[in-house]
Scaffold this motif. Structure first.
Motif, PDB file in Angstrom:
ATOM      1  N   ARG A   1     -72.094  53.364   4.893  1.00  0.00           N
ATOM      2  CA  ARG A   1     -71.619  51.992   4.751  1.00  0.00           C
ATOM      3  C   ARG A   1     -70.444  51.712   5.678  1.00  0.00           C
ATOM      4  NH1 ARG A   1     -71.570  51.332  -1.886  1.00  0.00           N
ATOM      5  NH2 ARG A   1     -73.824  51.655  -2.210  1.00  0.00           N
TER       6      ARG A   1
ATOM      7  N   ALA B   1     -70.933  49.947   9.118  1.00  0.00           N
ATOM      8  CA  ALA B   1     -70.968  48.488   9.269  1.00  0.00           C
ATOM      9  C   ALA B   1     -69.644  47.932   9.763  1.00  0.00           C
ATOM     10  CB  ALA B   1     -71.351  47.834   7.940  1.00  0.00           C
TER      11      ALA B   1
ATOM     12  N   TRP C   1     -65.268  54.504   9.983  1.00  0.00           N
ATOM     13  CA  TRP C   1     -66.470  54.066  10.697  1.00  0.00           C
ATOM     14  C   TRP C   1     -66.763  54.987  11.876  1.00  0.00           C
ATOM     15  CZ3 TRP C   1     -66.100  53.135  15.827  1.00  0.00           C
ATOM     16  CH2 TRP C   1     -64.848  52.787  16.351  1.00  0.00           C
TER      17      TRP C   1
END
Length: 203
Positions: free
Chosen positions: A45, A48, A167
């Motif tokens: 996740r 993103a 990320w």
């Protein structure tokens, strides 16, 4: 009698005994939260949140990795020239990852300090990349050295060396896995398919 009871009562009522326990519990809760934060780095996740340029450039960087085994699988032939080109590209990526850590630790205010841990470990991937380039006559050894360099760099970034955003850790995990599997696929084709030279195709 009072003189004997006083040490005994003093030992039974030592306050610092309960203080380290609470301190340890506090540290354990911190360790649990830190482990939770590390696990968040592995979540897809977080991908993103990646900036579009970093994501697109990272994914496009897999093309040289994937194109070699796909081409060999399509032709059902092993081309040592293409395999070595894949190893060279992988070595350049491994060296780049070490340089990225070095550059990340140098700016003032960076969460990664320019100490022996960060800068010293940043040099190791470049040395592994150099060793991989020396294995021109043995593609399997060169590919294995590149795989080791990719895995070691990922281990550094995820566990040992702090500072990268979640990320980036998620993206690094995916890119490293795909690159590793592409090198393994090339080695598998080497053992299963007939070896051919690109010059033979041109003739």
């Amino acid at each position: 009698m009072p003189s004997r009871l006083t040490p005994t009562n003093g030992l039974l009522s030592i306050r610092p005994v309960s203080w380290p326990v609470s301190r340890l519990c506090h540290r354990d809760s911190q360790g649990t939260s830190e482990r939770g934060d590390r696990k968040e780095g592995f979540s897809l996740r977080a991908l993103a949140q990646a900036p579009k340029p970093a994501l697109y450039l990272g994914l496009s960087g897999l093309i040289p990795f994937l194109s070699v085994p796909l081409l060999m699988a399509a032709t059902q032939s092993f081309y040592p020239e293409l395999a070595y080109a894949q190893v060279v590209y992988g070595a350049s990526i491994v060296s780049f990852l070490g340089g990225a850590r070095w550059g990340f630790a140098l700016p003032a205010g960076s969460p990664a300090q320019p100490d022996w841990m960060n800068l010293g470990n940043s040099v190791v991937p470049s040395l592994l990349a150099w060793l991989a380039l020396l294995c021109r006559d043995n593609i399997a050894e060169g590919a294995l050295v590149v795989i080791m360099g990719l895995g070691l760099s990922l281990h550094y970034d995820l566990t040992l060396l702090p500072g990268y955003p979640s990320w980036f850790k998620a993206m690094r995990t995916i890119l490293t896995l795909v690159a590793t599997f592409s090198l393994v696929a090339t080695l598998t084709i080497k053992n299963l398919c007939t070896e051919k030279k690109i010059k033979e195709i041109q003739n």
